[in-house]
Scaffold this active site. Structure first.
Site, mmCIF file in Angstrom:
data_model
loop_
_atom_site.group_PDB
_atom_site.id
_atom_site.type_symbol
_atom_site.label_atom_id
_atom_site.label_comp_id
_atom_site.label_asym_id
_atom_site.label_seq_id
_atom_site.Cartn_x
_atom_site.Cartn_y
_atom_site.Cartn_z
ATOM 1 N N ARG A 194 52.718 39.202 36.675
ATOM 2 C CA ARG A 194 52.141 39.280 38.029
ATOM 3 C C ARG A 194 52.826 38.303 38.974
ATOM 4 O O ARG A 194 53.127 38.636 40.122
ATOM 5 C CB ARG A 194 50.641 39.005 37.962
ATOM 6 N N LYS A 248 35.505 37.459 30.094
ATOM 7 C CA LYS A 248 35.564 38.521 31.096
ATOM 8 C C LYS A 248 36.056 39.839 30.502
ATOM 9 O O LYS A 248 35.719 40.905 30.995
ATOM 10 C CB LYS A 248 36.492 38.074 32.232
ATOM 11 N N ASP A 249 36.874 39.755 29.451
ATOM 12 C CA ASP A 249 37.444 40.962 28.854
ATOM 13 C C ASP A 249 36.602 41.513 27.707
ATOM 14 O O ASP A 249 36.977 42.509 27.084
ATOM 15 C CB ASP A 249 38.859 40.676 28.334
ATOM 16 N N CYS A 276 34.309 48.952 33.701
ATOM 17 C CA CYS A 276 35.275 48.341 34.608
ATOM 18 C C CYS A 276 35.713 49.327 35.675
ATOM 19 O O CYS A 276 36.672 49.113 36.378
ATOM 20 C CB CYS A 276 36.448 47.708 33.859
ATOM 21 N N ARG A 281 49.329 45.047 37.819
ATOM 22 C CA ARG A 281 48.912 44.866 36.424
ATOM 23 C C ARG A 281 49.930 44.036 35.665
ATOM 24 O O ARG A 281 50.935 43.587 36.196
ATOM 25 C CB ARG A 281 48.689 46.234 35.748
ATOM 26 N N ARG A 296 36.728 44.697 41.898
ATOM 27 C CA ARG A 296 35.855 43.729 42.567
ATOM 28 C C ARG A 296 36.609 43.012 43.700
ATOM 29 O O ARG A 296 36.139 42.956 44.842
ATOM 30 C CB ARG A 296 35.381 42.708 41.511
ATOM 31 N N ARG A 297 37.795 42.485 43.388
ATOM 32 C CA ARG A 297 38.566 41.773 44.416
ATOM 33 C C ARG A 297 39.001 42.737 45.517
ATOM 34 O O ARG A 297 39.010 42.392 46.694
ATOM 35 C CB ARG A 297 39.792 41.108 43.776
HETATM 36 N N1 LIG Z 1 41.443 40.770 33.672
HETATM 37 C C1 LIG Z 1 42.492 39.961 33.178
HETATM 38 C C2 LIG Z 1 42.051 38.573 32.885
HETATM 39 N N2 LIG Z 1 41.161 38.322 31.910
HETATM 40 C C3 LIG Z 1 40.958 36.961 31.845
HETATM 41 C C4 LIG Z 1 41.750 36.387 32.803
HETATM 42 C C5 LIG Z 1 41.830 34.937 33.025
HETATM 43 C C6 LIG Z 1 40.620 34.415 33.693
HETATM 44 C C7 LIG Z 1 39.478 34.070 32.820
HETATM 45 O O1 LIG Z 1 39.634 33.199 31.951
HETATM 46 O O2 LIG Z 1 38.404 34.612 33.009
HETATM 47 C C8 LIG Z 1 42.471 37.386 33.468
HETATM 48 C C9 LIG Z 1 43.454 37.226 34.545
HETATM 49 C C10 LIG Z 1 42.911 37.320 35.951
HETATM 50 O O3 LIG Z 1 41.808 37.811 36.193
HETATM 51 O O4 LIG Z 1 43.628 36.901 36.868
#
Ligand SMILES: NCc1[nH]cc(CCC(=O)O)c1CC(=O)O
Length: 330
Positions: free
Chosen positions: A163, A91-92, A250, A157, A139-140
């Site tokens: 968190r 995702k990152d 993003c 953040r 998105r959320r």
């Molecule tokens: N943006 C932060 C991020 N990047 C990856 C994860 C963990 C989830 C994953 O493995 O995709 C998270 C934390 C989250 O979204 O709560």
């Protein structure tokens, strides 16, 4: 070496570059254990690194450089040979890697869903009007604002532990996090309910791990091949193609989630205004036999979103900059 004889040699030493957060280290250790099992005589070590994305916590990610911030330092280590591979939450990882790098393997996916975490409430429907919900994902945030206009969405953040600490300190009635991160860190008991894709469509690549290498390291790619999960790779290729085609970065609320129904891959996506005032949705299904075919599915969904005006949303959100919303993690 004799021609015609297989030249495959097991690795003698492998260095994994990783961010130093607890989740990143868990992920790196997960790959370390798998490689150690495959190649028992290999010395597999982890090189922990702090990235700019980890250091800058007071500004929105889009202002300081977006997703790439979390991977740049790791890529420098891959480029100069300090490390052989880097493990990332997919995702990152930016949709297009810089020249010289490649995703050599995609690992099988953890739970891709979002999780509702609270010390008082069982789920979104139980929250009283005015409750403060924490998330730094556009998105959320867009989904919450559209579906639960009476809730107050506030940015959140920091790494997972930070968190959760903010939730426990009473700053939020509930927070939304990826289920995968919580499960990996043994924090599944913090999940009060998981949000189904129909309620909170996941981000492209959520829950999957990608292993990056320098693109000339065919040796490393061959050693990683047994860790690659083709079905996950097809799904995330479709998802990432949606994001790539719409060039959302993003700054724009965007979701893309593909799941298998037998041999069929169902891809769903949306693009939204951060305030939830518009949500464009599209889906498509195919039986892809390659990552390239999965990407075609992704472009179909992107085209369907574009036909509904996705590019207008992207332009509007970009034009307004990060002022539209203080929240920008994916
Ligand atoms: N943006 C932060 C991020 N990047 C990856 C994860 C963990 C989830 C994953 O493995 O995709 C998270 C934390 C989250 O979204 O709560």
């Amino acid at each position: 070496m004799t021609a015609g004889v297989s030249s495959f040699q097991p690795p003698k030493k492998l260095v994994i570059a990783s961010r130093e957060s607890r989740l990143a280290m868990w992920q790196a250790e997960h790959v370390q254990v798998a490689l150690q099992k495959l190649y028992p005589s290999c010395d597999v070590t982890i090189l922990g690194m702090t990235t700019r994305g980890d250091q800058i916590l007071d500004r929105t990610l889009s202002k300081v450089g977006g997703k790439g911030l979390f991977v740049k330092e790791l890529e420098a280590a891959l480029a100069d040979g300090r490390a052989d591979l880097a493990v990332h939450s997919l995702k990152d990882v930016p949709m297009d890697l810089p020249p010289g790098f490649a995703l050599a393997a995609i690992l099988s996916r953890e739970d891709p869903r979002d999780a509702f975490v609270s010390n008082q409430y069982d789920g979104l429907d139980a929250l009283p009007p005015g409750s403060v919900v924490g998330t730094s994902s556009l998105r959320r945030e867009a989904l919450l604002r559209a579906r639960y206009p009476s809730l107050v969405v506030r940015p959140l953040r920091g790494n997972l532990d930070t968190r959760l600490r903010k939730l426990d300190a009473g700053e939020y009635a509930a927070i939304i996090l990826a289920a995968s991160g919580l499960k990996r860190l043994g924090l599944a008991d913090r999940i009060r309910s998981v949000l189904e894709p129909e309620v909170s469509l996941p981000a492209a690549g959520q829950g999957a791990l990608g292993i990056e290498t320098a693109d000339d390291r065919d040796d490393v790619a061959a050693w990683l091949a047994p860790l690659h999960d083709a079905r996950t790779a097809y799904a995330v290729s479709a998802e990432r193609a949606v994001s790539r085609a719409l060039a959302g970065g993003c700054e724009v609320p965007l979701a893309a989630y593909a799941d298998w129904h037998g041999e069929r891959l169902l891809l769903r996506g949306f693009v939204a205004m951060p305030d939830g005032s518009r949500i464009l949705r599209a889906e498509a299904c195919s039986t892809p036999a390659s990552e390239a075919a999965a990407e075609v599915l992704g472009r179909q969904v992107a085209d369907a979103l574009a036909e509904q005006g996705a590019h207008d949303i992207v332009q509007t959100v970009r034009g307004a900059g990060a002022r539209v919303s203080p929240a920008t993690d994916v």
